[in-house]
Write a protein that holds these residues in place. Sequence first.
Motif, mmCIF file in Angstrom:
data_model
loop_
_atom_site.group_PDB
_atom_site.id
_atom_site.type_symbol
_atom_site.label_atom_id
_atom_site.label_comp_id
_atom_site.label_asym_id
_atom_site.label_seq_id
_atom_site.Cartn_x
_atom_site.Cartn_y
_atom_site.Cartn_z
ATOM 1 N N ASN A 83 -3.585 -0.425 10.183
ATOM 2 C CA ASN A 83 -2.599 0.807 10.912
ATOM 3 C C ASN A 83 -1.355 -0.114 11.804
ATOM 4 O OD1 ASN A 83 -6.013 1.935 11.442
ATOM 5 N ND2 ASN A 83 -5.985 1.019 13.039
ATOM 6 N N SER A 84 -0.999 0.983 12.108
ATOM 7 C CA SER A 84 0.617 0.629 12.415
ATOM 8 C C SER A 84 1.698 0.640 11.288
ATOM 9 C CB SER A 84 0.442 -0.048 13.830
ATOM 10 O OG SER A 84 -0.223 1.028 14.736
ATOM 11 N N LEU A 85 1.270 0.371 10.463
ATOM 12 C CA LEU A 85 1.892 -0.161 8.805
ATOM 13 C C LEU A 85 3.552 -0.183 9.228
ATOM 14 C CD1 LEU A 85 -0.349 1.287 6.300
ATOM 15 C CD2 LEU A 85 -0.337 -1.157 6.438
ATOM 16 N N GLU A 86 3.894 -0.791 8.624
ATOM 17 C CA GLU A 86 5.831 -1.505 9.081
ATOM 18 C C GLU A 86 6.406 -1.855 7.669
ATOM 19 O OE1 GLU A 86 5.996 -4.852 11.055
ATOM 20 O OE2 GLU A 86 4.669 -4.671 12.818
ATOM 21 N N PRO A 87 7.367 -1.472 6.880
ATOM 22 C CA PRO A 87 8.017 -1.886 5.423
ATOM 23 C C PRO A 87 7.624 -2.509 5.196
ATOM 24 C CG PRO A 87 9.521 -0.063 7.263
ATOM 25 C CD PRO A 87 8.456 -0.235 7.703
ATOM 26 N N ASP A 88 7.837 -3.687 5.875
ATOM 27 C CA ASP A 88 6.964 -5.288 6.069
ATOM 28 C C ASP A 88 6.423 -5.508 5.568
ATOM 29 O OD1 ASP A 88 9.511 -7.542 7.886
ATOM 30 O OD2 ASP A 88 9.683 -5.945 6.005
ATOM 31 N N ASP A 89 4.989 -4.265 4.764
ATOM 32 C CA ASP A 89 3.758 -4.621 4.916
ATOM 33 C C ASP A 89 3.741 -4.317 3.389
ATOM 34 O OD1 ASP A 89 2.955 -3.371 8.538
ATOM 35 O OD2 ASP A 89 2.579 -5.176 7.127
ATOM 36 N N THR A 90 4.927 -3.460 2.271
ATOM 37 C CA THR A 90 5.073 -3.320 1.285
ATOM 38 C C THR A 90 4.819 -4.521 0.882
ATOM 39 O OG1 THR A 90 6.269 -1.195 1.729
ATOM 40 C CG2 THR A 90 6.183 -2.125 -0.806
ATOM 41 N N ALA A 91 3.397 -4.148 -0.247
ATOM 42 C CA ALA A 91 2.762 -5.894 -1.598
ATOM 43 C C ALA A 91 1.925 -5.285 -2.219
ATOM 44 C CB ALA A 91 2.902 -6.993 -0.123
ATOM 45 N N ASP A 92 2.015 -6.134 -3.350
ATOM 46 C CA ASP A 92 0.323 -5.954 -4.004
ATOM 47 C C ASP A 92 -0.577 -6.549 -2.923
ATOM 48 O OD1 ASP A 92 2.402 -6.173 -7.067
ATOM 49 O OD2 ASP A 92 1.494 -4.282 -5.795
ATOM 50 N N TYR A 93 -1.206 -5.765 -2.822
ATOM 51 C CA TYR A 93 -2.721 -6.721 -1.867
ATOM 52 C C TYR A 93 -4.465 -6.652 -3.171
ATOM 53 C CZ TYR A 93 -0.444 -5.608 2.240
ATOM 54 O OH TYR A 93 -0.024 -5.412 3.439
ATOM 55 N N TYR A 94 -4.299 -8.300 -2.868
ATOM 56 C CA TYR A 94 -5.661 -8.745 -3.671
ATOM 57 C C TYR A 94 -6.709 -9.384 -3.372
ATOM 58 C CZ TYR A 94 -1.646 -9.149 -7.173
ATOM 59 O OH TYR A 94 -0.654 -8.657 -7.730
ATOM 60 N N CYS A 95 -7.390 -8.236 -3.913
ATOM 61 C CA CYS A 95 -8.871 -8.706 -2.935
ATOM 62 C C CYS A 95 -9.795 -10.142 -3.670
ATOM 63 C CB CYS A 95 -9.712 -7.503 -3.287
ATOM 64 S SG CYS A 95 -11.836 -8.433 -2.741
ATOM 65 N N TRP A 109 -10.563 -13.108 -8.359
ATOM 66 C CA TRP A 109 -9.223 -11.919 -7.435
ATOM 67 C C TRP A 109 -9.434 -10.906 -7.917
ATOM 68 C CZ3 TRP A 109 -6.011 -13.907 -3.985
ATOM 69 C CH2 TRP A 109 -6.002 -15.415 -3.899
ATOM 70 N N GLY A 110 -9.440 -9.418 -7.680
ATOM 71 C CA GLY A 110 -8.992 -8.646 -8.798
ATOM 72 C C GLY A 110 -7.889 -8.510 -8.834
ATOM 73 N N GLN A 111 -7.300 -7.099 -9.342
ATOM 74 C CA GLN A 111 -6.391 -6.596 -10.463
ATOM 75 C C GLN A 111 -5.314 -6.148 -9.453
ATOM 76 O OE1 GLN A 111 -8.564 -4.911 -9.909
ATOM 77 N NE2 GLN A 111 -7.690 -2.617 -9.378
ATOM 78 N N GLY A 112 -5.034 -6.231 -8.289
ATOM 79 C CA GLY A 112 -4.412 -6.085 -7.173
ATOM 80 C C GLY A 112 -3.758 -4.762 -7.245
ATOM 81 N N THR A 113 -3.843 -4.007 -5.894
ATOM 82 C CA THR A 113 -3.654 -2.435 -5.539
ATOM 83 C C THR A 113 -2.065 -2.492 -4.923
ATOM 84 O OG1 THR A 113 -4.426 -0.028 -4.819
ATOM 85 C CG2 THR A 113 -5.388 -2.487 -3.288
ATOM 86 N N GLN A 114 -1.463 -1.120 -5.103
ATOM 87 C CA GLN A 114 -0.111 -1.737 -4.262
ATOM 88 C C GLN A 114 0.202 -0.400 -3.005
ATOM 89 O OE1 GLN A 114 2.673 1.002 -6.857
ATOM 90 N NE2 GLN A 114 4.323 -1.400 -6.309
ATOM 91 N N VAL A 115 0.611 -1.117 -1.900
ATOM 92 C CA VAL A 115 0.399 -0.484 -0.564
ATOM 93 C C VAL A 115 2.489 -0.800 -0.872
ATOM 94 C CG1 VAL A 115 0.713 -0.763 1.541
ATOM 95 C CG2 VAL A 115 -1.431 -1.326 0.008
ATOM 96 N N THR A 116 2.792 0.784 -0.108
ATOM 97 C CA THR A 116 4.032 1.607 -0.106
ATOM 98 C C THR A 116 4.311 1.233 1.077
ATOM 99 O OG1 THR A 116 4.743 0.943 -2.532
ATOM 100 C CG2 THR A 116 6.293 1.479 -0.932
ATOM 101 N N VAL A 117 4.795 1.013 2.208
ATOM 102 C CA VAL A 117 5.146 1.634 3.615
ATOM 103 C C VAL A 117 6.557 2.276 3.758
ATOM 104 C CG1 VAL A 117 5.071 1.498 5.765
ATOM 105 C CG2 VAL A 117 3.053 -0.174 4.210
ATOM 106 N N SER A 118 7.039 3.523 3.822
ATOM 107 C CA SER A 118 8.238 3.771 3.621
ATOM 108 C C SER A 118 8.584 3.796 5.155
ATOM 109 C CB SER A 118 8.406 5.308 3.160
ATOM 110 O OG SER A 118 7.543 6.320 3.836
ATOM 111 N N SER A 119 9.849 3.695 5.473
ATOM 112 C CA SER A 119 10.538 3.440 6.416
ATOM 113 C C SER A 119 11.307 5.515 7.333
ATOM 114 C CB SER A 119 11.763 3.124 6.581
ATOM 115 O OG SER A 119 12.353 3.150 5.608
#
Length: 119
Positions: A83-95, A109-119
């Motif tokens: 919640n309350s995502l910020e642009p700095d949270d933009t990253a590849d997230y790995y389980c 490790w998982g293969q990763g999923t991309q999270v992009t937070v736009s300002s």
Amino acid sequence: QVQLVESGGDLVQAGGSLALSCAASGATSRISSMGWYRQTSGKERELVASISTNGRADYADFARDRFTVSIDSAQYTVALQMNSLEPDDTADYYCTAYFWQYGGGNRAWGQGTQVTVSS
């Protein structure tokens, strides 16, 4: 061995929310904890949150007040509500999952999923 598959990465506006999920397969009975790391280009992978199969959770400082990690220990799935995502949270997230095997512990490790937070 343990295999992990993530889902849920997306593009979201700053202030928004996103939920990631991850399902484990293989030697799941050996899993003792699951969690999430994230990585951006040029930086080391960093812990976001982890949770044991009995529900004990730990968070990185940046995640503690905004993210919630949960686990279904019967299904060996882990979720991350952000919640309350910020642009700095933009990253590849790995389980990730820590599991026991002959000779000691190991981490999958998982293969990763991309999270992009736009300002």
